[in-house]
Scaffold this active site. Structure first.
Site, PDB file in Angstrom:
ATOM      1  N   TYR A  80       0.911  -1.308   0.064  1.00  0.00           N
ATOM      2  CA  TYR A  80      -0.047  -0.088  -0.077  1.00  0.00           C
ATOM      3  C   TYR A  80       0.812   1.187  -0.010  1.00  0.00           C
ATOM      4  CZ  TYR A  80      -3.572   3.199   1.392  1.00  0.00           C
ATOM      5  OH  TYR A  80      -4.663   4.103   1.338  1.00  0.00           O
ATOM      6  N   PHE A 132      -9.231  19.611 -24.760  1.00  0.00           N
ATOM      7  CA  PHE A 132      -9.680  18.309 -24.699  1.00  0.00           C
ATOM      8  C   PHE A 132     -10.807  18.135 -23.954  1.00  0.00           C
ATOM      9  CE2 PHE A 132      -9.997  13.794 -23.366  1.00  0.00           C
ATOM     10  CZ  PHE A 132     -10.232  13.116 -24.425  1.00  0.00           C
ATOM     11  N   THR A 133     -11.863  17.156 -24.117  1.00  0.00           N
ATOM     12  CA  THR A 133     -13.244  17.350 -23.324  1.00  0.00           C
ATOM     13  C   THR A 133     -12.817  17.339 -22.202  1.00  0.00           C
ATOM     14  OG1 THR A 133     -13.167  14.955 -23.651  1.00  0.00           O
ATOM     15  CG2 THR A 133     -14.272  16.206 -25.501  1.00  0.00           C
ATOM     16  N   ASP A 223       0.183  18.583 -21.636  1.00  0.00           N
ATOM     17  CA  ASP A 223      -0.678  17.514 -21.616  1.00  0.00           C
ATOM     18  C   ASP A 223       0.125  16.652 -22.571  1.00  0.00           C
ATOM     19  OD1 ASP A 223      -2.177  15.366 -21.970  1.00  0.00           O
ATOM     20  OD2 ASP A 223      -4.231  16.638 -22.359  1.00  0.00           O
ATOM     21  N   LYS A 266      -2.491   6.165 -22.445  1.00  0.00           N
ATOM     22  CA  LYS A 266      -1.869   6.516 -23.703  1.00  0.00           C
ATOM     23  C   LYS A 266      -0.406   6.688 -23.710  1.00  0.00           C
ATOM     24  CE  LYS A 266      -5.834   9.323 -25.516  1.00  0.00           C
ATOM     25  NZ  LYS A 266      -6.285   9.013 -26.638  1.00  0.00           N
ATOM     26  N   ARG A 389     -15.974  13.140 -32.863  1.00  0.00           N
ATOM     27  CA  ARG A 389     -15.467  14.005 -32.231  1.00  0.00           C
ATOM     28  C   ARG A 389     -15.886  15.454 -33.003  1.00  0.00           C
ATOM     29  NH1 ARG A 389     -12.739  12.358 -27.749  1.00  0.00           N
ATOM     30  NH2 ARG A 389     -14.933  12.759 -27.412  1.00  0.00           N
ATOM     31  N   PHE A 455     -21.864  12.976 -24.882  1.00  0.00           N
ATOM     32  CA  PHE A 455     -21.270  12.063 -25.902  1.00  0.00           C
ATOM     33  C   PHE A 455     -21.045  10.609 -25.261  1.00  0.00           C
ATOM     34  CE2 PHE A 455     -16.880  11.965 -24.856  1.00  0.00           C
ATOM     35  CZ  PHE A 455     -16.572  13.076 -24.043  1.00  0.00           C
TER      36      PHE A 455
HETATM   37  N1  F0G Z   1      -5.635  14.561 -22.555  1.00  0.00           N
HETATM   38  C1  F0G Z   1      -5.735  14.004 -23.707  1.00  0.00           C
HETATM   39  C2  F0G Z   1      -5.101  14.666 -24.709  1.00  0.00           C
HETATM   40  C3  F0G Z   1      -6.700  12.802 -23.957  1.00  0.00           C
HETATM   41  O1  F0G Z   1      -6.595  12.582 -25.226  1.00  0.00           O
HETATM   42  C4  F0G Z   1      -6.986  12.088 -23.065  1.00  0.00           C
HETATM   43  C5  F0G Z   1      -8.123  10.932 -23.191  1.00  0.00           C
HETATM   44  C6  F0G Z   1      -7.070  12.739 -21.626  1.00  0.00           C
HETATM   45  C7  F0G Z   1      -6.360  14.157 -21.492  1.00  0.00           C
HETATM   46  C8  F0G Z   1      -7.675  12.025 -20.298  1.00  0.00           C
HETATM   47  O2  F0G Z   1      -6.989  10.996 -20.209  1.00  0.00           O
HETATM   48  O3  F0G Z   1      -8.851   9.055 -20.596  1.00  0.00           O
HETATM   49  O4  F0G Z   1      -6.602   8.694 -18.844  1.00  0.00           O
HETATM   50  O5  F0G Z   1      -8.640  10.376 -18.044  1.00  0.00           O
HETATM   51  N2  F0G Z   1      -8.287  10.720 -24.109  1.00  0.00           N
HETATM   52  C9  F0G Z   1      -8.933   9.606 -24.413  1.00  0.00           C
HETATM   53  C10 F0G Z   1      -9.399   9.452 -26.066  1.00  0.00           C
HETATM   54  C11 F0G Z   1     -10.433   9.260 -23.797  1.00  0.00           C
HETATM   55  O6  F0G Z   1     -10.178   8.519 -26.422  1.00  0.00           O
HETATM   56  O7  F0G Z   1      -8.929  10.290 -26.736  1.00  0.00           O
HETATM   57  P1  F0G Z   1      -7.743   9.959 -19.351  1.00  0.00           P
END
Ligand code: F0G
Length: 482
Positions: A80, A132-133, A223, A266, A389, A455
């Site tokens: 832990y 990013f979303t 990022d 990623k 997208r 979405f």
């Molecule tokens: N920043 C970028 C550029 C991303 O592409 C993502 C996730 C995140 C932050 C958030 O990271 O999913 O680990 O919480 N992108 C995924 C996609 C969801 O399908 O493009 P996460």
């Protein structure tokens, strides 16, 4: 092409790995695919993967792991607190990014939540190359607003500019003059800018932004989720870096940034995420939130196995044979689509291939979600799951009107080392058929619409019975073929 390791013959990308574990796939008949799509509310996020042939929804957590990653997972130190695994991961990150501190988190958006909670307050303005979303959602939740300062070419899906993810430093200077540096907690730069088609920024541009930010005392937050692809594209496209190793480019990028956060789903081909930084005060403030939301400081919501896989995956990101796979497959797919006249974002970026739904479906109004409609139609036509997208991925204005997206894209992600060139060929072939029959495709409307990140769970229905007409045309053209 100059580099024989990555290409052969007619510019086919050459895989620098072999597959020794495989997963069986099933291609269900077109009628079943149409039924599955209806059952999923015409939202590809809601499909069961058992109905999907090739899953190109995302590269998040779906990249193939290497034998070295799997082997490392077996020696994980399950504690832990204070696990050896964490110490190993921390030292890899320290070496790669050259930052003193590392805070682990369960995935990328958790980093965005913590950064926004600590740095953003009502009235804050966060400039970025593009949103990013989840990054935008967390800034807005904490009372801030965002300003997207892409170079003009970045907004243009047809521009051949090699670095469409670059930030316009003239616009950044003007913004700082207008709102004042004290309202700007940080500038957010996204590597491999996701929502505009995985487009990279150049090292030269990053350095210009860095110089400007230092002059005004503003932090740069990177990022780095899609940094692997961006590093590779810097090496291929930025002549000053052509002879640099990927590791050298990585360090040069890191030197410009105050905080580097990433989704390890990623970057590093594992799961999890984290933030790396040198600023001790900021580290201490953010550290308080880790045990509250993520887990103890030496795992932050990640399993020790994932941390081991991440440590190795990050090292492998520095290996040119490994990081070429995503961008080179994407480049190949973009080229094939282009040759057939199918509208696609150029130049090829990272992450995957992005079909331009505004041109593909120029008869579908943006309020009827052309990118969502194309994702639906393409799943029916091929069993390939892509992701919308575009406007569906935006949030409505406070008065209920639609925020029309700058781009309407069908993203076909290419998880690294997962698909073969012949599977890419199938995707191209079915997209061509769909393009030839595009007049059959109509729009969508919401029947269930969540307020936030709609979405993900929203359900829709077709404006007419166009999916049935598409199935009928498929049968006419393909006979008994699946
Ligand atoms: N920043 C970028 C550029 C991303 O592409 C993502 C996730 C995140 C932050 C958030 O990271 O999913 O680990 O919480 N992108 C995924 C996609 C969801 O399908 O493009 P996460």
């Amino acid at each position: 092409m100059s580099d024989v390791r990555f290409y052969y013959g007619d510019e086919l990308p050459l895989e620098m790995h072999k597959a020794r574990i495989v997963q069986r796939l099933e291609l269900k008949p077109v009628e079943d695919r149409a039924r599955a799509m209806a059952g999923a509310g015409y939202n590809t996020f809601l499909l069961n993967n058992s109905d999907v042939f090739l899953d190109m929804l995302t590269d998040s957590g779906t990249n193939a792991m290497s034998d070295e990653q799997l082997a490392a997972m077996m020696r994980a130190d399950d504690a832990y607190a204070g696990s050896e695994t964490f110490v190993r991961l921390e030292s890899v990150l320290r070496r790669i990014f050259g930052k003193e501190y590392f805070l682990p988190a369960h995935q990328g958006r958790a980093c965005e939540s913590i950064l926004s909670q600590v740095l953003v307050e009502p009235g804050s303005v966060v400039p970025m190359n593009y949103h990013f979303t989840t990054s935008k959602a967390h800034i807005v939740l904490n009372g801030g607003t965002i300003e997207e300062l892409l170079i003009d070419e970045g907004w243009d899906v047809e521009s051949e500019h090699p670095f469409k993810g670059n930030m316009d430093t003239g616009k950044l200077e003007a913004l700082v003059q207008r709102v004042g540096a004290d309202r700007i907690p940080f500038v957010r730069l996204e590597a491999g800018t996701n929502l505009i088609g995985g487009q990279p920024f150049s090292l030269e541009n990053l350095r210009e932004v860095g110089t400007l930010c230092r002059r005004h005392g503003i932090m740069i937050v990177l990022d780095a989720s899609l940094l692997g692809d961006n590093l590779y594209l810097i090496k291929r496209r930025e002549s000053a870096c052509a002879d640099w190793s990927i590791e050298e480019i990585m360090r040069a990028v890191a030197e410009e940034c105050d905080v580097i956060y990433f989704s390890a789903r990623k970057l590093g081909a594992a799961r999890g995420g984290g933030m790396c930084l040198d600023d001790a005060d900021l580290y201490l403030k953010m550290r308080e939130l880790i045990p509250l939301y993520e887990g103890f400081l030496t795992y932050g919501g990640m399993s020790v196995r994932e941390m081991e896989a991440l440590a190795v995956g990050l090292e492998e990101t520095l290996d040119e044979d490994a990081i070429s796979q995503g961008p080179e497959f994407t480049a190949h797919m973009v080229e094939q689509l282009r040759k057939r006249g199918i509208p696609v974002v150029v130049p090829a970026g990272g992450l995957g291939c992005h079909v331009d739904a505004l041109r593909f479906l120029d008869h579908v109004p943006q309020e009827e979600y052309p990118a969502g409609a194309l994702a639906t139609a393409f799943f029916i036509a091929s069993g390939v799951r892509g992701m919308e997208r575009g406007t569906m991925s935006e949030q409505r204005e406070e008065d209920g009107s639609e925020t029309l997206a700058h781009m309407e894209l069908l993203r076909l992600a290419l998880p690294r080392r997962v698909f073969t060139v012949s599977q890419v060929g199938y995707v191209v072939d079915r997209l061509q058929w769909l393009y030839e029959n595009r007049e059959l495709i109509g729009g969508l409307r919401f029947v269930e619409e969540p307020d936030i990140l709609r979405f993900f769970f929203g359900k829709l229905e077709p404006m007419t019975d166009w999916p049935a007409r598409l199935v009928a045309r498929f049968r006419e053209d393909f006979g008994d073929t699946l």
